[in-house]
Design a protein around this motif. Structure first.
Motif, short mmCIF file in Angstrom:
data_model
loop_
_atom_site.label_atom_id
_atom_site.label_comp_id
_atom_site.label_asym_id
_atom_site.label_seq_id
_atom_site.Cartn_x
_atom_site.Cartn_y
_atom_site.Cartn_z
N SER A 144 -3.37 3.30 -0.24
CA SER A 144 -2.55 2.15 -0.40
C SER A 144 -1.36 2.34 -1.58
O SER A 144 -0.01 2.20 -1.30
CB SER A 144 -3.13 0.88 -0.88
OG SER A 144 -3.95 1.14 -1.83
N ASN A 145 -1.70 3.07 -2.90
CA ASN A 145 -0.63 3.17 -3.87
C ASN A 145 0.50 4.09 -3.33
O ASN A 145 1.24 4.04 -3.56
CB ASN A 145 -1.33 3.56 -4.96
CG ASN A 145 -2.24 2.52 -5.45
OD1 ASN A 145 -3.10 2.00 -4.81
ND2 ASN A 145 -2.01 2.19 -6.80
N LEU B 227 4.83 1.94 -9.41
CA LEU B 227 4.41 0.69 -8.80
C LEU B 227 4.20 -0.42 -9.70
O LEU B 227 3.36 -0.18 -10.73
CB LEU B 227 3.38 0.65 -7.77
CG LEU B 227 3.60 1.82 -6.58
CD1 LEU B 227 2.43 1.83 -5.78
CD2 LEU B 227 4.78 1.34 -5.55
N THR B 228 4.79 -1.78 -9.42
CA THR B 228 3.87 -2.86 -10.15
C THR B 228 3.55 -3.67 -8.90
O THR B 228 4.05 -3.76 -7.78
CB THR B 228 5.03 -3.89 -10.63
OG1 THR B 228 6.04 -4.18 -9.67
CG2 THR B 228 5.81 -2.75 -11.82
N GLU B 229 2.21 -4.44 -9.29
CA GLU B 229 1.48 -5.38 -8.37
C GLU B 229 2.24 -6.80 -8.16
O GLU B 229 1.60 -7.79 -8.77
CB GLU B 229 0.17 -5.59 -8.85
CG GLU B 229 -0.68 -4.22 -8.44
CD GLU B 229 -2.22 -4.47 -8.37
OE1 GLU B 229 -2.54 -5.65 -8.00
OE2 GLU B 229 -2.79 -3.19 -8.71
N ALA C 163 2.70 3.21 -0.59
CA ALA C 163 3.41 2.05 -1.15
C ALA C 163 4.69 2.64 -2.03
O ALA C 163 6.03 2.35 -1.64
CB ALA C 163 3.04 0.90 -1.91
N THR D 133 9.62 -4.43 -1.37
CA THR D 133 8.10 -4.65 -1.62
C THR D 133 7.07 -4.28 -0.28
O THR D 133 7.73 -4.41 0.88
CB THR D 133 7.70 -6.04 -1.72
OG1 THR D 133 8.51 -6.71 -2.89
CG2 THR D 133 6.26 -6.74 -1.88
N ILE E 81 -2.67 -7.50 -1.27
CA ILE E 81 -1.89 -6.76 -2.51
C ILE E 81 -0.59 -6.62 -2.05
O ILE E 81 -0.01 -6.30 -0.96
CB ILE E 81 -2.43 -5.25 -2.75
CG1 ILE E 81 -3.86 -5.27 -2.97
CG2 ILE E 81 -1.79 -4.61 -3.92
CD1 ILE E 81 -4.67 -4.07 -2.82
N SER E 82 0.51 -6.73 -3.22
CA SER E 82 1.79 -6.43 -3.19
C SER E 82 2.24 -5.53 -4.12
O SER E 82 2.00 -5.58 -5.30
CB SER E 82 2.70 -7.52 -3.08
OG SER E 82 2.33 -8.47 -2.07
N TYR E 83 2.88 -4.56 -3.53
CA TYR E 83 3.45 -3.58 -4.51
C TYR E 83 4.95 -3.30 -4.51
O TYR E 83 5.70 -3.47 -3.39
CB TYR E 83 2.89 -2.10 -3.98
CG TYR E 83 1.45 -1.67 -4.19
CD1 TYR E 83 0.82 -1.91 -5.52
CD2 TYR E 83 0.73 -1.48 -3.29
CE1 TYR E 83 -0.30 -1.47 -5.83
CE2 TYR E 83 -0.66 -1.42 -3.34
CZ TYR E 83 -1.15 -1.24 -4.70
OH TYR E 83 -2.67 -1.10 -4.90
N SER E 84 5.62 -3.38 -5.47
CA SER E 84 6.99 -3.06 -5.62
C SER E 84 7.11 -1.99 -6.75
O SER E 84 6.35 -1.64 -7.42
CB SER E 84 7.91 -4.36 -6.13
OG SER E 84 7.38 -5.36 -5.32
#
Lengths: 449, 363
Positions: free
Chosen positions: A369-370, A336-338, A373, A26, A325-328
């Motif tokens: 950011s996307n 990505l999913t938030e 990540a 993440t 924001i958290s991305y995984s």
């Protein structure tokens, strides 16, 4: 176990160690909004309680008592200097004047965060009205003079907020009711209120004054012809003018110097004085002669003084709110999913340079950011191997080993350190070069690419 | 392969033009045949002794070698006589401010040096006689009241070896100490793009170099007593390959701390890189505009005099040029703080190597 480096020269039996490291699933970040808010708010407030005039600083609260600084405008010492011929007879005569002390200055507002161009300023003043009587040093003391009983006056602190916007100039009008009174002519021309500019240097401004002479029977003076005013039925003469806040004209002008600095220029009448003096004279010294006799008259003055100027700067503030924001990675590992999958989090520190709208290349829709990540998580989802090894300096120098040099590690059994069936490539990240006891060694820290 | 450490004491307070009477650089085997020596396998020879006629070479084992590029220094045109006397006088003309110290380096390889130096100041005729007992000498001339554009005549009349070629390796007001195998006890220096644990973390990596020197001729101790040892003096660490006659710079650092004890001949030097000075460089707030990370780096390095940055590879450069921040701005502060923020945005590591800051990606 020995390793071989796939470089022109191969060394064996080097000290080395390999450990798994940095498995992240993440990415957590907090880019700031970095847009100006849509509604104006108060950006700064400045209270001014002292002014500098001709190099001297005056406390506004005391400026009324420090009359000597302003051309000796002291009502208790108004004197009549009359040197014209007049007709015989009883005369009630008077002298009056009004003065205005203007002050223009500027204040530099400096901000840590950038400010928008949509700026306006309001200026507010508060002050005190007082009465000065002859031989009285106490400005706040109301005289027990019967002559003054009809004056609509009260000594009191007052607060007025005359707000101007932007660079517009608000010139407050005279009280028409008062001004229409024939006795009320002895006020400064309206020009006095308007001719000063807030753009000028900090300075005082001595307004124009008028003086009037009255004569009981409307006999014109042979000298200067002026309007007559005053109540001739009493020994005292006064003007019905009440110096109210309506006469306070405020100017304010906002200049944005750059994204962080704003200069607000302002001009304020910090003191308004109205002085009247009179004497009921019996038949005497003015018969057919020219006189220079000075007569000290009954006199009094109203003083309106501003004791505090408050400048308020309004505008659109920059929104520096962080957006957590958290991305995984998604299950396929392609997007990505938030959400936070578990606790192996790589955190990007918040700072004012990393914004929600930071984009990549020229596509404003492709958010940095996307992109970061996704790139980062795909690279570190399974972690990396960390490799430490020592090599002879001669070998490292001859093979031009520096940070970013890439190496593959071949094991003694001719296999390679692998991941998913591919030979791992390592990149040099740290080098410690040591020379001791004739042993010259490079200790390398490598990270899997 | 060995290591050499050079310390620039940065004492440059004047210049010494080369004396016209002596060649600045010559390839010699004999004082009278300055240009005739032939190279052999990349080397030329230097014969320090002579027969009594001082013209023919005497095979006494004193033949010394030096690189084909030539002997760096000043060589007397005649040998010392049987008593070590030599008619060698050098006039030094200073331009601008007069120096306070002069540095003389004679041949430390062959341990040849004058036993006596006589300095005469042109402006005042004041004289100073210096007794010498080692091949490196610092002469304090501050008490001689030199004036601007003054000159000094220095006579090197008596040498420690008879029938020898008198040589001066260097004369300067800017002394660079060169430390080799016979001086170096321990050298350790870094070229790190990451921290020691190789953590994935943006930011600036401070380099280090720790050097222990055996101060054989006590010159560093003399410098310490004269308060000439400063922070920020430049230390260059090189690897020397004597086989191939090549050298490579391992790193350039700045002295962070000198450890010189009066009772010990071992001097320890702790070094760092120029980024430690960034905290003292103030930058104002940046005006608002759209900037790339590359723009931000250029903006910041615009405030850092004498230092530039470069990208470790074209991919990093492209990435930095492609990250675009609309309405970017930054709080006023010092360079170090803002540089850290830029690293956060671009996920960058910045590290010093030799003479430039290198920008690399941290992931």
């Amino acid at each position: 176990m020995a390793i071989q480096l796939l470089t022109p020269r191969i060394y064996r039996n080097m000290k080395w160690s390999i450990t798994p490291k940095d498995m992240f699933d993440t990415v957590s970040m907090s880019p700031i909004t970095n847009l100006y808010e849509t509604e104006s708010s108060v950006l700064a407030t400045e209270e001014i309680t002292s002014v500098t005039i001709n190099g001297h600083t005056y406390n506004l609260a005391n400026i009324g008592s420090d009359l000597s600084a302003f051309n000796n405008l002291n009502p208790t010492y108004i004197r009549n200097v009359y040197n014209q011929s007049v007709f015989q007879g009883l005369r009630t005569w008077a002298k009056g004047r009004t003065d205005i002390l203007m002050y223009s200055g500027s204040k530099l507002f400096t901000f840590e965060r950038p400010i928008s161009s949509s700026l306006s300023a309001t200026i507010a003043v508060s002050g005190v009205s007082s009465l000065v009587t002859k031989n009285s040093k106490n400005f706040e003391e109301l005289p027990a003079l019967e002559d003054l009983k009809n004056i609509n006056y009260s000594a009191a602190d007052w607060i007025e907020t005359n707000k101007n916007s932007s660079s517009d100039v608000l010139t407050r009008e005279y009280d028409e009711t008062v001004c229409s009174n024939p006795w009320a002519t002895n006020i400064p021309d309206k020009q006095v209120w308007t001719e000063w500019s807030p753009n000028g240097p900090i300075s005082s401004y001595q307004g124009a004054s008028k003086e009037s002479w009255s004569e009981e029977q409307n006999y014109p003076l042979s000298g200067e012809q002026v309007e007559i005013w005053g109540n001739q039925n009493q020994t005292g003469v006064y003007s019905p003018i009440k110096i109210t806040n309506d006469f306070i004209s405020l100017k304010v002008q906002v200049t944005k110097l750059d994204d962080y600095n704003v200069r607000v220029a302002y001009a304020v009448p910090i003191r308004f004085s109205y002085i009247a003096a009179s004497q009921y004279l019996t038949w005497r010294s003015f018969i057919g002669i020219v006189t220079t006799t000075q007569h000290e008259l009954e006199s009094y003055a109203f003083l309106d003084r501003i004791t505090k100027i408050t400048i308020q700067l309004n505008g659109l503030a920059l929104d520096t709110t962080g957006n957590d924001i958290s991305y995984s990675l998604n299950e396929a590992g392609t997007g990505l999913t938030e959400q936070t999958i578990n606790k192996r989090i790589y955190r990007v520190e918040k700072n004012e340079l990393f914004t929600l709208n930071t984009y990549y290349r020229n596509d404003t829709a492709q958010k940095w950011s996307n992109k970061f990540a996704l790139e980062f998580l795909q690279k570190y989802q399974k972690g990396k191997y960390l490799l430490n090894l020592d090599v002879p300096a001669k070998w490292a120098i001859e093979n031009k080993i520096h940070c970013n040099s890439q190496l593959k590690i071949k094991l003694q059994d001719n296999t390679y350190i692998e991941r998913k069936g591919s030979h791992c490539v390592f990149e040099v990240k740290t080098i410690e070069k040591s020379f001791k006891n004739n042993e010259f060694t490079f200790s390398l820290g490598l990270l899997e690419v | 392969m060995r290591v050499q450490v050079q310390i620039d004491y940065q004492l440059n307070i004047g210049t010494i033009p080369l004396p016209g009477a002596l060649p600045a650089q010559c390839n010699v085997s004999h004082g009278e045949f300055l240009t005739n020596t032939k190279a052999f396998k990349g080397y030329k020879g230097f014969h320090f002794a002579a027969n009594s006629d001082q013209k023919t070479i005497k095979a006494d084992g004193s033949y010394k070698f030096y690189p084909d590029s030539g002997y760096q220094g000043f060589v007397a045109k005649s040998f010392t006589d049987a008593n070590g006397n030599c008619d060698l006088t050098v006039d030094l003309q200073f331009t601008g401010e007069a120096p306070k110290q002069l540095f003389f380096q004679f041949d430390s390889v062959d341990n040849t040096y004058p036993l006596k130096m006589t300095l005469t100041i042109a402006s005042s005729s004041l004289r100073k006689i210096v007794d010498v007992n080692k091949p490196t000498v610092m002469v304090d001339v501050s008490e001689l009241t030199l004036v601007a554009n003054d000159s000094i005549s220095i006579a090197f009349s008596k040498w420690n070896k008879a029938n020898y070629t008198a040589k001066i390796v260097s004369m300067s007001v800017n002394y660079t100490g060169i430390y080799n195998l016979q001086n170096l006890i321990d050298v350790r220096c870094s070229e790190n793009a990451f921290d020691a644990q190789l953590n994935i973390k943006p930011g600036i990596v401070e380099q280090y170099a720790d050097v222990s020197i055996y101060d054989r001729d006590q010159l560093i101790h003399q410098f310490a007593q004269a308060e000439l040892l400063k922070e920020n003096q430049q230390v260059t660490i090189l690897s020397i390959d004597d086989e191939n006659n090549t050298s490579e710079i391992l790193g350039k650092y700045r002295v962070d701390e000198w450890q010189v004890e009066a009772t010990s001949s071992i001097v320890k030097i702790n070094c760092t890189d120029p980024s430690s000075t960034f905290e003292n460089i103030y930058i104002p707030s940046a005006p608002v505009r759209t900037r790339t990370v590359d723009n931000l780096l250029s903006f910041l390095f615009g405030y850092i005099q004498n230092y530039t940055f470069t990208y470790i590879d074209s991919a990093t450069q492209t990435a930095c040029e492609n990250i675009k921040i609309p309405s970017s701005w930054c709080l006023k502060g010092n360079v170090l703080e803002v540089l850290r923020k830029i690293c956060e945005v671009g996920q960058l590591r910045i590290y010093w190597f030799i003479n430039v800051f290198i920008v690399a990606r941290c992931y």
